[in-house]
Design a protein around this motif. Sequence first.
Motif, PDB file in Angstrom:
ATOM      1  N   ASN A   1      20.022   8.222 112.663  1.00 55.60           N
ATOM      2  CA  ASN A   1      20.459   6.848 112.388  1.00 55.60           C
ATOM      3  C   ASN A   1      19.448   5.824 112.897  1.00 55.60           C
ATOM      4  OD1 ASN A   1      22.840   7.849 111.287  1.00 55.60           O
ATOM      5  ND2 ASN A   1      24.007   7.620 113.190  1.00 55.60           N
ATOM      6  N   ARG A   2      18.802   6.145 114.013  1.00 52.32           N
ATOM      7  CA  ARG A   2      17.880   5.182 114.645  1.00 52.32           C
ATOM      8  C   ARG A   2      16.464   5.300 114.090  1.00 52.32           C
ATOM      9  NH1 ARG A   2      15.036   1.929 116.116  1.00 52.32           N
ATOM     10  NH2 ARG A   2      14.757   0.924 118.165  1.00 52.32           N
ATOM     11  N   PHE A   3      15.984   6.517 113.840  1.00 58.95           N
ATOM     12  CA  PHE A   3      14.586   6.718 113.448  1.00 58.95           C
ATOM     13  C   PHE A   3      14.420   7.345 112.060  1.00 58.95           C
ATOM     14  CE2 PHE A   3      14.863   7.019 118.098  1.00 58.95           C
ATOM     15  CZ  PHE A   3      13.945   6.053 118.482  1.00 58.95           C
ATOM     16  N   GLY A   4      15.525   7.594 111.375  1.00 60.95           N
ATOM     17  CA  GLY A   4      15.436   8.265 110.075  1.00 60.95           C
ATOM     18  C   GLY A   4      15.551   9.770 110.250  1.00 60.95           C
TER      19      GLY A   4
ATOM     20  N   VAL B   1      10.030  25.544 110.387  1.00 67.99           N
ATOM     21  CA  VAL B   1      10.216  24.097 110.393  1.00 67.99           C
ATOM     22  C   VAL B   1       9.707  23.537 109.067  1.00 67.99           C
ATOM     23  CG1 VAL B   1       7.975  23.592 111.477  1.00 67.99           C
ATOM     24  CG2 VAL B   1       9.869  21.968 111.750  1.00 67.99           C
ATOM     25  N   ARG B   2      10.374  22.535 108.558  1.00 69.02           N
ATOM     26  CA  ARG B   2       9.946  21.871 107.331  1.00 69.02           C
ATOM     27  C   ARG B   2      10.292  20.391 107.421  1.00 69.02           C
ATOM     28  NH1 ARG B   2      13.684  20.492 103.650  1.00 69.02           N
ATOM     29  NH2 ARG B   2      12.152  20.538 101.982  1.00 69.02           N
ATOM     30  N   ILE B   3       9.510  19.590 106.705  1.00 71.92           N
ATOM     31  CA  ILE B   3       9.760  18.154 106.663  1.00 71.92           C
ATOM     32  C   ILE B   3      10.915  17.891 105.702  1.00 71.92           C
ATOM     33  CG2 ILE B   3       8.780  15.883 106.200  1.00 71.92           C
ATOM     34  CD1 ILE B   3       7.487  17.350 108.534  1.00 71.92           C
ATOM     35  N   PRO B   4      12.000  17.272 106.153  1.00 72.14           N
ATOM     36  CA  PRO B   4      13.128  17.012 105.258  1.00 72.14           C
ATOM     37  C   PRO B   4      12.802  15.957 104.212  1.00 72.14           C
ATOM     38  CG  PRO B   4      13.467  15.924 107.360  1.00 72.14           C
ATOM     39  CD  PRO B   4      12.229  16.764 107.511  1.00 72.14           C
ATOM     40  N   THR B   5      13.461  16.046 103.076  1.00 74.10           N
ATOM     41  CA  THR B   5      13.293  15.076 101.994  1.00 74.10           C
ATOM     42  C   THR B   5      14.659  14.510 101.617  1.00 74.10           C
ATOM     43  OG1 THR B   5      13.544  16.766 100.265  1.00 74.10           O
ATOM     44  CG2 THR B   5      11.308  16.360 101.103  1.00 74.10           C
ATOM     45  N   ALA B   6      14.653  13.529 100.722  1.00 78.74           N
ATOM     46  CA  ALA B   6      15.911  12.933 100.280  1.00 78.74           C
ATOM     47  C   ALA B   6      16.780  13.950  99.543  1.00 78.74           C
ATOM     48  CB  ALA B   6      15.619  11.733  99.377  1.00 78.74           C
TER      49      ALA B   6
END
Length: 244
Positions: free
Chosen positions: A40-43, A79-84
């Motif tokens: 919520n604070r940093f995405g 680990v993976r970078i989350p997307t929309a």
Amino acid sequence: MLTNILTNIGLVLGLTIGVPFLFIFLLSSINHRTKQQIANRFGIGGQIGFGFLGIMIHEASHLLMALVFGHHVDQFRLVRIPTADNDTLGYVHHTWNNRNLYQNMGNLFIGVAPIFGCCLTTLLLAKFTIPEVYQSLIMSTHQSFSQMTFIMPTFSWPKMLIFLVVAANICIGGFDLSQADFENSKQGFWQAVLFLVLLTLVISVTPWQESLFSLLYHFTVIIVVISLFNLLISLVMNLIFRFI
């Protein structure tokens, strides 16, 4: 004889499932809220920055236990970078034989493995960064629950700071069990209970039951001490991110 066996069954199920799962629930609930606060604070990507070590240990714990219980690992990402479109931070896809009791039972341990993996990693981290605190913590595990005390020894503040930063990263990213983790654990729950009941029946008619149950009690004390240690860190991180 029957009363003794029933007492032993209750003791074994309480110490091997009841106590660990209490801490599993607490650690997962607290760190799930912490990750929500970070998102919520940093995405949603902020969870990677503040918890990437924990995420990798989380998935590696799933992976290791899947291999131990003979599951076939199809794919995994530590680990993976989350997307929309996909907010997954990591995954382990595995399959197993539903007719194999050992593999089915393994689902319970695979699902909750990150809790134990992160606890062990944090403990090892303490051993190498703040050995004085680690030794005091280990000494407390040799005491009974009613007499358990922990005295904070002197330590190096720079090393303590390093420990807290790394331990916070592990707690934030590693202790949050997903709904899929809990669902996976349910699939092996009753098989594990059946195995423990049968094992207890066998132990209860052997001359080694007293020493084996004493060993189980000591193991449970270790689990409680380590879990309380990580619970304290998790609570502090939750409070920090609640107010920043």
